[in-house]
Enzyme design. Sequence first.
Site, PDB file in Angstrom:
ATOM      1  N   ALA A  47     -26.322  13.638 123.621  1.00 25.87           N
ATOM      2  CA  ALA A  47     -26.781  14.942 124.095  1.00 25.87           C
ATOM      3  C   ALA A  47     -25.987  15.334 125.334  1.00 25.87           C
ATOM      4  CB  ALA A  47     -28.258  14.849 124.434  1.00 25.87           C
ATOM      5  N   ARG A  91     -26.395  14.529 135.023  1.00 24.08           N
ATOM      6  CA  ARG A  91     -25.871  13.629 133.992  1.00 24.08           C
ATOM      7  C   ARG A  91     -26.787  12.425 133.848  1.00 24.08           C
ATOM      8  NH1 ARG A  91     -21.501  15.597 136.880  1.00 24.08           N
ATOM      9  NH2 ARG A  91     -19.982  16.756 135.643  1.00 24.08           N
ATOM     10  N   ASN A 132     -22.011  11.326 128.366  1.00 24.26           N
ATOM     11  CA  ASN A 132     -22.617  11.133 129.693  1.00 24.26           C
ATOM     12  C   ASN A 132     -24.003  10.496 129.646  1.00 24.26           C
ATOM     13  OD1 ASN A 132     -20.842  12.063 131.699  1.00 24.26           O
ATOM     14  ND2 ASN A 132     -21.139  14.186 131.034  1.00 24.26           N
ATOM     15  N   ASP A 184     -12.869  15.212 136.887  1.00 24.50           N
ATOM     16  CA  ASP A 184     -13.172  15.678 138.260  1.00 24.50           C
ATOM     17  C   ASP A 184     -11.885  15.714 139.094  1.00 24.50           C
ATOM     18  OD1 ASP A 184     -16.443  14.763 138.244  1.00 24.50           O
ATOM     19  OD2 ASP A 184     -15.026  13.675 136.996  1.00 24.50           O
ATOM     20  N   ARG A 193     -10.007  18.720 138.213  1.00 27.97           N
ATOM     21  CA  ARG A 193     -10.619  19.891 138.872  1.00 27.97           C
ATOM     22  C   ARG A 193     -10.203  19.944 140.344  1.00 27.97           C
ATOM     23  NH1 ARG A 193     -16.336  18.778 135.745  1.00 27.97           N
ATOM     24  NH2 ARG A 193     -15.946  20.205 134.013  1.00 27.97           N
ATOM     25  N   HIS A 227      -1.453  14.956 144.860  1.00 25.94           N
ATOM     26  CA  HIS A 227      -1.880  13.581 144.587  1.00 25.94           C
ATOM     27  C   HIS A 227      -3.175  13.340 145.342  1.00 25.94           C
ATOM     28  CE1 HIS A 227       1.845  12.921 142.545  1.00 25.94           C
ATOM     29  NE2 HIS A 227       2.433  13.552 143.557  1.00 25.94           N
ATOM     30  N   HIS A 278     -19.040   9.616 137.933  1.00 22.35           N
ATOM     31  CA  HIS A 278     -18.744  10.953 137.410  1.00 22.35           C
ATOM     32  C   HIS A 278     -20.088  11.680 137.465  1.00 22.35           C
ATOM     33  CE1 HIS A 278     -17.613  14.259 134.851  1.00 22.35           C
ATOM     34  NE2 HIS A 278     -18.444  13.901 133.906  1.00 22.35           N
TER      35      HIS A 278
HETATM   36  N1  LIG Z   1     -17.086  12.622 130.529  1.00 21.86           N
HETATM   37  C1  LIG Z   1     -16.944  13.910 130.770  1.00 21.86           C
HETATM   38  O1  LIG Z   1     -16.192  14.303 131.677  1.00 21.86           O
HETATM   39  C2  LIG Z   1     -17.728  14.885 129.931  1.00 21.86           C
HETATM   40  C3  LIG Z   1     -17.450  16.265 129.983  1.00 21.86           C
HETATM   41  C4  LIG Z   1     -18.210  17.128 129.190  1.00 21.86           C
HETATM   42  C5  LIG Z   1     -19.227  16.620 128.409  1.00 21.86           C
HETATM   43  N2  LIG Z   1     -19.468  15.275 128.392  1.00 21.86           N
HETATM   44  C6  LIG Z   1     -20.529  14.676 127.570  1.00 21.86           C
HETATM   45  O2  LIG Z   1     -20.104  14.561 126.216  1.00 21.86           O
HETATM   46  C7  LIG Z   1     -21.270  14.477 125.374  1.00 21.86           C
HETATM   47  C8  LIG Z   1     -21.140  15.450 124.230  1.00 21.86           C
HETATM   48  O3  LIG Z   1     -21.247  16.778 124.702  1.00 21.86           O
HETATM   49  P1  LIG Z   1     -21.164  18.021 123.705  1.00 21.86           P
HETATM   50  O4  LIG Z   1     -21.181  19.247 124.534  1.00 21.86           O
HETATM   51  O5  LIG Z   1     -20.069  17.788 122.717  1.00 21.86           O
HETATM   52  O6  LIG Z   1     -22.574  17.861 122.940  1.00 21.86           O
HETATM   53  P2  LIG Z   1     -22.909  18.402 121.482  1.00 21.86           P
HETATM   54  O7  LIG Z   1     -24.395  18.384 121.384  1.00 21.86           O
HETATM   55  O8  LIG Z   1     -22.162  19.656 121.196  1.00 21.86           O
HETATM   56  O9  LIG Z   1     -22.306  17.274 120.523  1.00 21.86           O
HETATM   57  C9  LIG Z   1     -22.823  16.007 120.382  1.00 21.86           C
HETATM   58  C10 LIG Z   1     -22.496  15.546 118.969  1.00 21.86           C
HETATM   59  O10 LIG Z   1     -22.901  14.176 118.843  1.00 21.86           O
HETATM   60  C11 LIG Z   1     -23.441  14.026 117.559  1.00 21.86           C
HETATM   61  N3  LIG Z   1     -24.324  12.864 117.518  1.00 21.86           N
HETATM   62  C12 LIG Z   1     -25.546  12.718 118.074  1.00 21.86           C
HETATM   63  N4  LIG Z   1     -26.048  11.509 117.793  1.00 21.86           N
HETATM   64  C13 LIG Z   1     -25.112  10.871 117.056  1.00 21.86           C
HETATM   65  C14 LIG Z   1     -25.047   9.586 116.455  1.00 21.86           C
HETATM   66  N5  LIG Z   1     -26.062   8.727 116.556  1.00 21.86           N
HETATM   67  N6  LIG Z   1     -23.940   9.276 115.766  1.00 21.86           N
HETATM   68  C15 LIG Z   1     -22.920  10.155 115.621  1.00 21.86           C
HETATM   69  N7  LIG Z   1     -22.932  11.366 116.178  1.00 21.86           N
HETATM   70  C16 LIG Z   1     -24.010  11.723 116.874  1.00 21.86           C
HETATM   71  C17 LIG Z   1     -24.188  15.337 117.288  1.00 21.86           C
HETATM   72  O11 LIG Z   1     -24.425  15.544 115.903  1.00 21.86           O
HETATM   73  C18 LIG Z   1     -23.225  16.352 117.891  1.00 21.86           C
HETATM   74  O12 LIG Z   1     -22.303  16.845 116.949  1.00 21.86           O
HETATM   75  C19 LIG Z   1     -22.469  14.764 126.295  1.00 21.86           C
HETATM   76  O13 LIG Z   1     -23.071  13.556 126.676  1.00 21.86           O
HETATM   77  C20 LIG Z   1     -21.819  15.450 127.499  1.00 21.86           C
HETATM   78  O14 LIG Z   1     -22.596  15.329 128.655  1.00 21.86           O
HETATM   79  C21 LIG Z   1     -18.727  14.416 129.109  1.00 21.86           C
END
Ligand SMILES: NC(=O)c1ccc[n+]([C@@H]2O[C@H](COP(=O)([O-])OP(=O)(O)OC[C@H]3O[C@@H](n4cnc5c(N)ncnc54)[C@H](O)[C@@H]3O)[C@@H](O)[C@H]2O)c1
Length: 314
Positions: free
Chosen positions: A82, A90, A122, A150, A153, A170, A177
């Site tokens: 999610a 987060r 996250n 980050d 950014r 740099h 995060h």
């Molecule tokens: N690390 C970073 O810098 C960063 C940046 C942006 C978002 N994120 C994170 O990435 C994640 C995804 O974000 P999003 O906007 O794509 O969400 P989203 O809801 O659009 O997509 C999540 C996907 O995961 C799938 N999913 C859920 N449970 C699953 C499972 N058990 N097996 C396989 N697939 C499964 C869902 O069907 C969906 O397609 C979030 O946790 C978000 O916070 C991280």
Amino acid sequence: MALNERKVAVVGCGFVGSASAFALMESGLFSEMVLIDVNKEKAEGEALDISHGLPFAKPVQIYAGDYRDAGDAAVVVVTAGAGQKPGETRLDLVKKNVGIFKSIIPEIAKYNTEGILLIVANPVDILTYAAAKLSGFPENRVFGSGTVLDTARLKYLLGEHLKIDSRSVHACIIGEHGDSEIAAWSSANVSGIPLNDFCEMRGHFEHEKSMKEIAENVKNSAYKIIEKKGATYYGIAMSVRRICEAIVRDEKSILPVSSIQHGEFGIDDVALSMPAIVGRSGVEGAVPIRLSDEEKKALKASADTLKEVLSGVL
Ligand SMILES: NC(=O)c1ccc[n+]([C@@H]2O[C@H](COP(=O)([O-])OP(=O)(O)OC[C@H]3O[C@@H](n4cnc5c(N)ncnc54)[C@H](O)[C@@H]3O)[C@@H](O)[C@H]2O)c1
């Protein structure tokens, strides 16, 4: 199963997974890409849509599949989980997404024993730690995108502030995060010129005020974007592409990825971001960045925040 060095798997095909898959298709780094999602239709739709860009890029076989298909992927990018809703931190996502990881990481590890797990979902630091434990992989092969986004950014904002190419900046964000992240100002420079000196060359003299504003802006970027459009995905997609490039091309690039720490700055057994050497074996070494006493204290506090969350979920 022997690894295919030119194969990537993307687990989770939501906003972040599909944008990352698109960026990876365009990169020309891979010749095969499998998309996996609990919603198979979504994975199939994304595979088709992204494939239709191939006549303008380089050949890649892109298809929706399952964990067996990820068995020979050199890199498995995990974005399933999610996302933050407006107003959510987060760390609020932790229970939901650790639950999801408990089901998917053992599935990945069942078929893929040699690849690299690149964690993006996250809270990325908590999930990187969880993925390392749940997979049983050596720690160098399990790391998170951490503060690579980050840091991008930060570089972007400094580039705008100083009216220079952000690639000449740099500077990095370290730690969680998330809300306790730290801008490592004491080591920041522009092409070797200490940041404050460069700022003065460009007519900026209020260092304290600007640093505070820029660091806050970086920290609040995701909240701001989520409030306006519901999710963030292009910046992270480019970050995923950059990290994969460092791995596949064995670049030994220095990137602030999230990995389990062992005693540096008194931080132990928790994953967070510090500059690290990234190459074909994953995280190949830590970079002993110099920090001021204040930054060290903030880093320790960031680690403590993450440790407290970890103790509640694993
Ligand atoms: N690390 C970073 O810098 C960063 C940046 C942006 C978002 N994120 C994170 O990435 C994640 C995804 O974000 P999003 O906007 O794509 O969400 P989203 O809801 O659009 O997509 C999540 C996907 O995961 C799938 N999913 C859920 N449970 C699953 C499972 N058990 N097996 C396989 N697939 C499964 C869902 O069907 C969906 O397609 C979030 O946790 C978000 O916070 C991280």
